[in-house]
Design a protein around this motif. Structure first.
Motif, short mmCIF file in Angstrom:
data_model
loop_
_atom_site.label_atom_id
_atom_site.label_comp_id
_atom_site.label_asym_id
_atom_site.label_seq_id
_atom_site.Cartn_x
_atom_site.Cartn_y
_atom_site.Cartn_z
N PHE A 132 1.07 5.93 2.72
CA PHE A 132 0.30 4.69 2.54
C PHE A 132 -1.09 4.99 2.00
O PHE A 132 -1.82 5.82 2.54
CB PHE A 132 0.19 3.93 3.87
CG PHE A 132 1.52 3.59 4.46
CD1 PHE A 132 2.22 2.46 4.05
CD2 PHE A 132 2.10 4.41 5.42
CE1 PHE A 132 3.46 2.16 4.60
CE2 PHE A 132 3.35 4.12 5.97
CZ PHE A 132 4.03 2.99 5.55
N ARG A 133 -1.44 4.29 0.94
CA ARG A 133 -2.80 4.38 0.40
C ARG A 133 -3.73 3.52 1.25
O ARG A 133 -3.30 2.63 1.98
CB ARG A 133 -2.84 3.89 -1.04
CG ARG A 133 -1.93 4.62 -2.00
CD ARG A 133 -2.13 4.10 -3.41
NE ARG A 133 -1.88 2.66 -3.48
CZ ARG A 133 -0.70 2.11 -3.74
NH1 ARG A 133 0.35 2.89 -3.96
NH2 ARG A 133 -0.56 0.79 -3.79
N ALA A 134 -5.01 3.76 1.11
CA ALA A 134 -6.01 2.89 1.75
C ALA A 134 -6.11 1.60 0.96
O ALA A 134 -5.80 1.54 -0.23
CB ALA A 134 -7.37 3.58 1.79
N ASP A 175 -6.84 -1.73 10.71
CA ASP A 175 -7.84 -0.66 10.83
C ASP A 175 -7.44 0.57 10.03
O ASP A 175 -8.29 1.25 9.45
CB ASP A 175 -8.03 -0.28 12.30
CG ASP A 175 -8.90 -1.29 13.05
OD1 ASP A 175 -9.58 -2.09 12.38
OD2 ASP A 175 -8.89 -1.27 14.29
N LEU A 176 -6.14 0.87 9.99
CA LEU A 176 -5.66 2.00 9.19
C LEU A 176 -5.82 1.72 7.70
O LEU A 176 -6.27 2.58 6.94
CB LEU A 176 -4.20 2.30 9.52
CG LEU A 176 -3.94 2.88 10.92
CD1 LEU A 176 -2.45 2.89 11.23
CD2 LEU A 176 -4.50 4.31 11.02
N LEU A 233 0.81 -1.21 0.00
CA LEU A 233 0.00 0.00 0.00
C LEU A 233 0.85 1.27 0.00
O LEU A 233 0.31 2.38 0.05
CB LEU A 233 -0.94 0.00 1.22
CG LEU A 233 -2.05 -1.05 1.20
CD1 LEU A 233 -2.81 -1.03 2.51
CD2 LEU A 233 -3.00 -0.83 0.03
N VAL A 234 2.16 1.13 -0.08
CA VAL A 234 3.03 2.31 -0.13
C VAL A 234 2.80 3.08 -1.42
O VAL A 234 2.78 2.50 -2.52
CB VAL A 234 4.51 1.90 -0.02
CG1 VAL A 234 5.42 3.10 -0.29
CG2 VAL A 234 4.81 1.33 1.37
N ASP A 235 2.62 4.37 -1.31
CA ASP A 235 2.50 5.26 -2.46
C ASP A 235 3.89 5.80 -2.78
O ASP A 235 4.38 6.71 -2.10
CB ASP A 235 1.53 6.40 -2.13
CG ASP A 235 1.27 7.30 -3.33
OD1 ASP A 235 2.01 7.20 -4.34
OD2 ASP A 235 0.33 8.12 -3.26
#
Length: 238
Positions: free
Chosen positions: A211-213, A178-179, A120-122
Motif C-alpha cells: 500500500f502506498r501512502a 492513520d496508516l 492505494l494498492v501498489d
C-alpha cells in the motif's frame, strides 16, 4: 444549478463544481473509476438518481464523455481534457483539507475507507495471481470486506468471491486512515495491537509494502506547522 450572475471565473466554476457530490465524482474518475458502479462504490450514500443527474450535467458541460457499451447495456465514463485539468483543483482541495480540517468520527465510513485502501494498492508490489485479503473492522463487526489483490486492478468486495482467504486483517477504520496518512507506521500499529494480521508469514511480512501512502500524507496539519514556526522563533538567537 445556482447562478451567481457574475463573470468571475471562481463564481462560474462554482456553479458547476460546488454542487454536492460533484467533486467526489470527479475525484473517483481521476482515481480510475470508469463505470457507474465503480463511481458509486467510491461515493457511499449517493443515490442512483442523483449520480445519474450529476454525470449528465458533467457530460453536458464537456467535463466527461459517456460511451455506451457495444452490447447496448451500460456505459463507461472518461474525463475529457477539461475534466483532467481538474486534477490540480482536487489536489489543492485535498492538501488544504489535510492541513486545516480535523478528522471526526463521521468521516470514517468503513465502506469508503476500504475503497480508499484499494485505491492505494501498489500493483507492482503485490504477489502474482490473486491474493484474497479479508478485512474485519472492529468498528463494523457486522460486515466484512475483501480486497482481491490482482493486476491490473485490485477489487473491493462486500461478500466472499469464492476465493480462499489468504490473509485476514483485523483493525478499525481510524487505524487504516492513520496508516494511509502516515500518522502511524505499520510496525507501530502491529506493536500496539491496532493492526493484526493472520496468515502465512510470507504474506504478513510483505503486507505493508502493498500500500502506498495517501497523496495527502505529506500535508502537515496547521497545528504542527504553527508549533514548528514557534520552535524556530524560540531558537533564533536574534
Amino acid at each position: 444549478m445556482g447562478d451567481y450572475g457574475q463573470f468571475c471565473p471562481i463564481a462560474r466554476s462554482s456553479e458547476l463544481l460546488a454542487e454536492r457530490w460533484t467533486p467526489i465524482i470527479i475525484r473517483n474518475l481521476l482515481n480510475g473509476c470508469r463505470t457507474f458502479s465503480e463511481i458509486r462504490q467510491g461515493a457511499p450514500g449517493i443515490s442512483t438518481a442523483l449520480l445519474t443527474q450529476r454525470l449528465h450535467t458533467l457530460e453536458r458541460h464537456g467535463v466527461l464523455v459517456r460511451t455506451t457499451n457495444g452490447s447496448g447495456r451500460g456505459a463507461t465514463y472518461e474525463l475529457t481534457e477539461m475534466g483532467r485539468d481538474l486534477e490540480t483543483v482536487c489536489d489543492a482541495m485535498g492538501r488544504w483539507g489535510a492541513r486545516w480540517l480535523e478528522l471526526e468520527p463521521r468521516h470514517l465510513d468503513p465502506a469508503y475507507v476500504l475503497w480508499a485502501t484499494t485505491k492505494l494498492v501498489d500493483v507492482e508490489q503485490i504477489p502474482p495471481g490473486t491474493t484474497a485479503v479479508r478485512f474485519s473492522l472492529r468498528d463494523q463487526l457486522s460486515d466484512n470486506y475483501w480486497i482481491l489483490l490482482r493486476r491490473p486492478q485490485p477489487e473491493l468486495c462486500t461478500r466472499g468471491a469464492g476465493y480462499d482467504e489468504d490473509l485476514v486483517v483485523r483493525t478499525d477504520s481510524m487505524t487504516l486512515v492513520d496508516l494511509h496518512l502516515r500518522h502511524t507506521s505499520y510496525r507501530e500499529a502491529l506493536r500496539t495491537g491496532r493492526l493484526e494480521l493472520e496468515g502465512p508469514v510470507a504474506l504478513t511480512r510483505r503486507f505493508s509494502s502493498w500500500f502506498r501512502a495517501s497523496p495527502f500524507a505529506a500535508a502537515e496539519p496547521a497545528e504542527r506547522a504553527g508549533a514548528h514556526v514557534m520552535g524556530v522563533l524560540a531558537s533564533d538567537p536574534r
